[in-house]
Design a protein around this motif. Structure first.
Motif, PDB file in Angstrom:
ATOM      1  N   THR A  54     -52.445 -25.926  22.124  1.00 43.25           N
ATOM      2  CA  THR A  54     -51.436 -25.627  21.107  1.00 43.25           C
ATOM      3  C   THR A  54     -51.683 -26.530  19.911  1.00 43.25           C
ATOM      4  O   THR A  54     -51.563 -27.762  20.010  1.00 43.25           O
ATOM      5  CB  THR A  54     -50.012 -25.850  21.636  1.00 43.25           C
TER       6      THR A  54
ATOM      7  N   ASP B 203     -52.961 -20.760  22.472  1.00 37.22           N
ATOM      8  CA  ASP B 203     -53.977 -19.903  23.075  1.00 37.22           C
ATOM      9  C   ASP B 203     -54.022 -20.122  24.586  1.00 37.22           C
ATOM     10  O   ASP B 203     -53.411 -21.064  25.115  1.00 37.22           O
ATOM     11  CB  ASP B 203     -55.357 -20.163  22.454  1.00 37.22           C
ATOM     12  N   GLN B 204     -54.763 -19.249  25.264  1.00 35.85           N
ATOM     13  CA  GLN B 204     -54.958 -19.333  26.714  1.00 35.85           C
ATOM     14  C   GLN B 204     -56.424 -19.614  27.022  1.00 35.85           C
ATOM     15  O   GLN B 204     -56.992 -19.061  27.951  1.00 35.85           O
ATOM     16  CB  GLN B 204     -54.521 -18.015  27.375  1.00 35.85           C
TER      17      GLN B 204
ATOM     18  N   THR C  20     -57.337 -12.211  26.807  1.00 27.74           N
ATOM     19  CA  THR C  20     -56.219 -13.154  26.723  1.00 27.74           C
ATOM     20  C   THR C  20     -55.425 -12.909  25.440  1.00 27.74           C
ATOM     21  O   THR C  20     -55.754 -12.016  24.648  1.00 27.74           O
ATOM     22  CB  THR C  20     -56.723 -14.602  26.761  1.00 27.74           C
TER      23      THR C  20
ATOM     24  N   ARG D  79     -55.731 -24.460  30.834  1.00 29.55           N
ATOM     25  CA  ARG D  79     -54.455 -23.816  30.547  1.00 29.55           C
ATOM     26  C   ARG D  79     -54.270 -23.506  29.070  1.00 29.55           C
ATOM     27  O   ARG D  79     -53.247 -22.943  28.682  1.00 29.55           O
ATOM     28  CB  ARG D  79     -53.301 -24.707  31.014  1.00 29.55           C
ATOM     29  N   GLY D  80     -55.228 -23.871  28.223  1.00 35.25           N
ATOM     30  CA  GLY D  80     -55.119 -23.541  26.815  1.00 35.25           C
ATOM     31  C   GLY D  80     -54.701 -24.723  25.958  1.00 35.25           C
ATOM     32  O   GLY D  80     -54.515 -25.848  26.443  1.00 35.25           O
TER      33      GLY D  80
ATOM     34  N   SER E  54     -61.273 -18.868  23.595  1.00 32.81           N
ATOM     35  CA  SER E  54     -60.465 -18.040  24.494  1.00 32.81           C
ATOM     36  C   SER E  54     -61.339 -16.965  25.125  1.00 32.81           C
ATOM     37  O   SER E  54     -62.330 -16.515  24.521  1.00 32.81           O
ATOM     38  CB  SER E  54     -59.305 -17.391  23.733  1.00 32.81           C
TER      39      SER E  54
END
Length: 415
Positions: free
Chosen positions: A394, A334-335, A314, A391-392, A310
């Motif tokens: 998950t 997360d981003q 963020t 975009r992260g 990251s």
């Protein structure tokens, strides 16, 4: 002329006239007498034969070591206890016997050997005799795109122009050996990097002993490499312990919020250093069934992975909810930079890094996600990932749920 007088008889016994018996059983002809004798001998012989026949029937069966052992029956019984696929071939490679593993493995199809390589070995054994052992790569099915398996093949020539073929699937063992070899190579490489860096920094530090600023800079780098080395060793120890089949889990009902708070607390120092905020949601009285220490380690590794990938400024969110199949889900969102679709299936492999340069810069060992996978599996759960580049990501840890025991009631004195 003198004549012999008969001897005197005892008193009271009268002398009578003696007559010769010429009638033997009513048979007066010599030929008839011989025939009767032969008939009697025949009757005696038949009686003796019948007695010996009944005695042989009552005699116990010969032992298996005797000459009347059914070799085929013993061979079939022996093959039934083998884990390997077994096939007995007759003349013309006709399948006389085939075990269930032989059909399951695809060695036999339609009453014939399914692989030309096996038929060739059987023909050689039938001509030359003896036995031979080879290792082959055979297709699992008749389709063109079917996978292959590594087979340890043993072919033995038997009596009566028969051949015994034994096939054992060694694919899993070969793959395990490859994984172990790669693991040792990766560990050696990963350990060599920080050890070499520490040795080089120590040498440079000695030469810059008169420069306080240089000493401070090199000392900080040595400390960073030492922490990286320590973390790598600890991850290797944790992973080895989790891969043990007899891993001892101190399983109990533990609140999900407790796991989340402890994991965030351990990752807070690095989060502040990277200027990344971590936000956590409430578990709403949800509880997990498992080892608290291992569960915290798994969630901490997910947080560390999110922090490394990251950007500063963020945020990272940790959510807890009740999932399906009586599982509690803990998601780390997360981003960060995200993961390409082709890399998603490999993110849980040991020492696999999506961005090797970034991971080395941030101090990652490449074992964190593999540890998470093993912790989840040992608890009867799983870990999944969703990600989009830019975009992260998950990561969701799914662990069996448990009920939290009610707290003991205590009586307190009024303030």
């Amino acid at each position: 002329m003198n004549s012999r007088r008969p001897p005197a008889l005892p008193p009271g016994v009268r002398r009578g006239r003696v007559r010769r018996v010429r009638n033997l059983g009513g048979v007066t002809d010599p030929v008839s007498i011989v025939t009767a004798a032969l008939l009697a001998l025949l009757v005696v012989a038949v009686a003796v034969l019948a007695f010996r026949t009944s005695e042989r029937q009552l005699r116990p069966a010969p032992s298996p070591a005797g000459p009347e052992v059914d070799v085929d029956g013993d061979l079939v019984g022996l093959l039934g206890h083998l884990a390997a696929a077994s096939v007995v071939l007759g003349p013309g490679d006709v399948v006389l016997r085939a075990s269930a593993p032989a059909h399951a493995l695809g060695v036999v199809r339609g009453g014939q050997l399914a692989h030309a390589e096996l038929a060739t070995l059987a023909a050689e054994a039938r001509v030359e005799g003896g036995s031979r052992e080879v290792q082959l790569s055979l297709p699992r099915g008749p389709a063109a795109g079917a996978g292959r398996f590594v087979a340890a093949v043993q072919v033995v020539a038997l009596a009566g122009d028969r051949v015994l073929v034994l096939v054992e699937d060694r694919t899993a063992q070969i793959r395990l050996d490859d994984v172990r070899r790669d693991f040792v190579a990766n560990v050696s490489h990963e350990l060599k990097t920080p050890v070499g860096a520490i040795a080089l920094l120590a040498e440079t530090l000695t030469e810059a002993a008169d420069d306080p600023d240089a000493v401070r800079t090199f000392a900080e780098r040595m400390g960073r490499e030492s922490r990286r080395l320590s973390g790598l060793v600890q991850d290797i120890i944790d992973l080895s312990r989790l891969q043990d089949a007899d891993v001892n889990l101190e399983s109990r009902a533990v609140p999900a919020d407790e796991i989340v708070r402890e994991a965030i607390s351990r990752a807070s120092v690095e989060a502040r250093a990277r200027d990344i905020a971590i936000h956590a949601g409430s578990g709403r009285d949800l509880a997990l069934q498992g080892d608290p220490g291992l569960l915290v380690t798994a969630l901490r590794n997910l947080l560390d992975n999110a922090l490394r990938y990251s950007e500063p400024g963020t945020r990272i969110a940790v959510g807890v909810r009740q999932g399906d199949d009586d599982l509690v889900e803990i998601a780390v969102v997360d981003q960060g930079i995200g993961i390409d679709p082709e890399n998603l299936p490999r993110v849980f492999e040991r020492f696999y890094r999506v961005d090797p340069a970034r991971s080395r810069l941030t101090g990652g060992t490449g074992l964190g996600l593999s540890i998470v996978k093993h912790v989840a599996a040992d608890h009867g759960g799983e870990v999944t990932v969703w990600s989009t580049p830019g975009r992260g990501s998950t990561f969701t840890l799914r662990i069996p749920a448990a009920t939290v025991p009610p707290p003991e009631s205590t009586t307190e004195a009024p303030a």
